[in-house]
Design an enzyme around this catalytic site. Structure first.
Site, short mmCIF file in Angstrom:
data_model
loop_
_atom_site.label_atom_id
_atom_site.label_comp_id
_atom_site.label_asym_id
_atom_site.label_seq_id
_atom_site.Cartn_x
_atom_site.Cartn_y
_atom_site.Cartn_z
N HIS A 19 0.82 -1.22 0.00
CA HIS A 19 0.00 0.00 0.00
C HIS A 19 0.85 1.27 0.00
O HIS A 19 0.46 2.28 -0.58
CB HIS A 19 -0.98 -0.03 1.18
CG HIS A 19 -1.98 -1.14 1.06
ND1 HIS A 19 -2.61 -1.72 2.14
CD2 HIS A 19 -2.46 -1.80 -0.04
CE1 HIS A 19 -3.43 -2.67 1.71
NE2 HIS A 19 -3.35 -2.74 0.40
N GLU A 142 -13.53 -9.60 -7.10
CA GLU A 142 -13.35 -10.44 -5.91
C GLU A 142 -14.21 -11.69 -6.11
O GLU A 142 -15.32 -11.60 -6.63
CB GLU A 142 -13.77 -9.65 -4.65
CG GLU A 142 -13.78 -10.43 -3.36
CD GLU A 142 -12.47 -11.13 -3.02
OE1 GLU A 142 -11.40 -10.51 -3.05
OE2 GLU A 142 -12.53 -12.36 -2.74
N GLY A 171 -10.50 -12.06 -11.44
CA GLY A 171 -9.80 -10.83 -11.80
C GLY A 171 -8.79 -11.02 -12.93
O GLY A 171 -8.57 -10.11 -13.73
N ASP A 196 -3.04 -8.77 -6.95
CA ASP A 196 -2.69 -9.10 -5.56
C ASP A 196 -3.37 -10.40 -5.13
O ASP A 196 -4.21 -10.41 -4.22
CB ASP A 196 -3.13 -7.91 -4.68
CG ASP A 196 -2.77 -8.10 -3.22
OD1 ASP A 196 -1.82 -8.86 -2.92
OD2 ASP A 196 -3.44 -7.48 -2.38
#
Ligand code: SAM
Length: 315
Positions: A19, A142, A171, A196
């Site tokens: 982040h 998701e 994704g 991610d």
């Protein structure tokens, strides 16, 4: 599949690395007026309670973001009191910015109780007053049945309308339809994609590499950020190497940042991770080189051997 829940890991050292770099990259991209398409292929629940059973059971945030809160407070103290700064090292700009973003989700005094995931971090930056008029777009994917519901609810609360889209979709697959991103009025196309995965399934390593390869074919100038765990598994070692080869073959710049916080006293848990970026914004390398030693000093305190940070990048 679906045993991974990010709520156990939110705010841990891996989130700090990811982040921090995400915010530093977006800050640079957002200096230009052209709208961005932001994609989070593996979005998670969007935002997390640090006082939840999941977070308390794992204790990972306590060893991560909770330790860094003191740095934020130290950084704020001179400004709040009007006094000269104490004779401590200045907090690196990218680290101070990351901590300020987390703090903006925690207005109540005391220990931070909330940790924003990548979707809410990206949304916060794209809706800051200086940026809001640009109308960046955010696409979130998701698959976990519980986390997609939570993500949907959290995004609904933002009242973002069509600017933020949430889909219960793979994704890796969904990314293909989003690249190249739409052209802005002046013709420019700009995108940042965060990949991610939880790497719960071994095939995620190959899928992450294939997603970047395909993305570079569709849109060579996008910024692609891939998080990966540094663990004793050939696929995990191989992923940054494959990404580097791909970036070099495509003639694109790259950056690979790693953070090893040292062994835990009980010897368990993930101790290191990396973030590979294709087409990294120019200032990212220097920003991480300033911030990661400070992050490591705080997060490695009381831990065992194996602590290190590194930022390697193309010339
Ligand atoms: N990006 C989030 C953040 O930084 O706040 C954390 C994401 S977490 C590491 C990975 C998430 O991907 C999990 O919530 C998992 O359920 C989800 N997931 C796993 N496979 C997926 C897939 N193929 N497509 C989309 N989501 C997936």
């Amino acid at each position: 599949m679906f045993s991974y829940r990010h709520a156990f890991h939110a705010g841990n050292h891996a989130d700090v690395l990811k982040h921090l770099a995400l915010i530093a990259s977006l800050r640079h991209l957002m200096r230009k007026d052209g709208p961005l398409t932001l994609v989070d292929t593996h979005a998670g629940a969007g935002i997390y309670r640090l006082d939840s059973n999941a977070a308390q059971t794992s204790g990972e945030a306590l060893e991560g973001i909770a330790r860094l809160q003191a740095l934020h407070e130290q950084n704020q103290a001179p400004a709040l009191s009007g006094q000269a700064p104490a004779a401590t090292e200045d907090v690196a700009e990218a680290l101070a910015d990351y901590l300020a973003v987390v703090a903006s989700f925690n207005r109540a005094p005391g220990a931070w109780r909330v940790y924003p995931g990548s979707p809410l971090i990206m949304h916060a930056l794209m809706t800051e007053p200086a940026r809001a008029a640009v109308h960046d777009r955010l696409k979130l994917f998701e698959l976990h049945p519980t986390d997609i519901q939570a993500l949907d609810a959290h995004v609904a609360q933002l009242g973002a309308g069509r600017q933020v889209a949430v889909a219960r979709q793979d994704g890796f697959e969904a990314l293909k339809a989003l690249l190249p991103p739409p052209a802005a009025a002046g013709g420019s196309r700009r995108a940042l994609v965060l990949i991610d995965p939880s790497y719960e399934i071994k095939s995620d390593y190959a899928k992450a590499a294939a997603a970047v390869q395909d993305a570079l074919r569709r849109f060579a100038t996008g910024v692609y950020m891939v998080w990966y765990p540094v663990i004793a598994r050939p696929e995990a070692h191989g992923l940054p190497r494959r990404l580097k080869t791909m970036a070099q073959q495509a003639g694109r710049g790259w950056l690979n940042a790693t953070l090893h916080i040292g062994a835990a006293p009980d010897g368990g848990g993930l101790t290191a991770s990396g973030l590979f970026v294709v087409n990294p914004p120019h200032p990212l390398k220097a920003a991480l080189e300033q911030a990661l030693p400070q992050v490591l000093r705080v997060l490695a305190e009381g831990r065992g051997a194996g602590r290190a940070w590194a930022v390697e990048a193309s010339a």
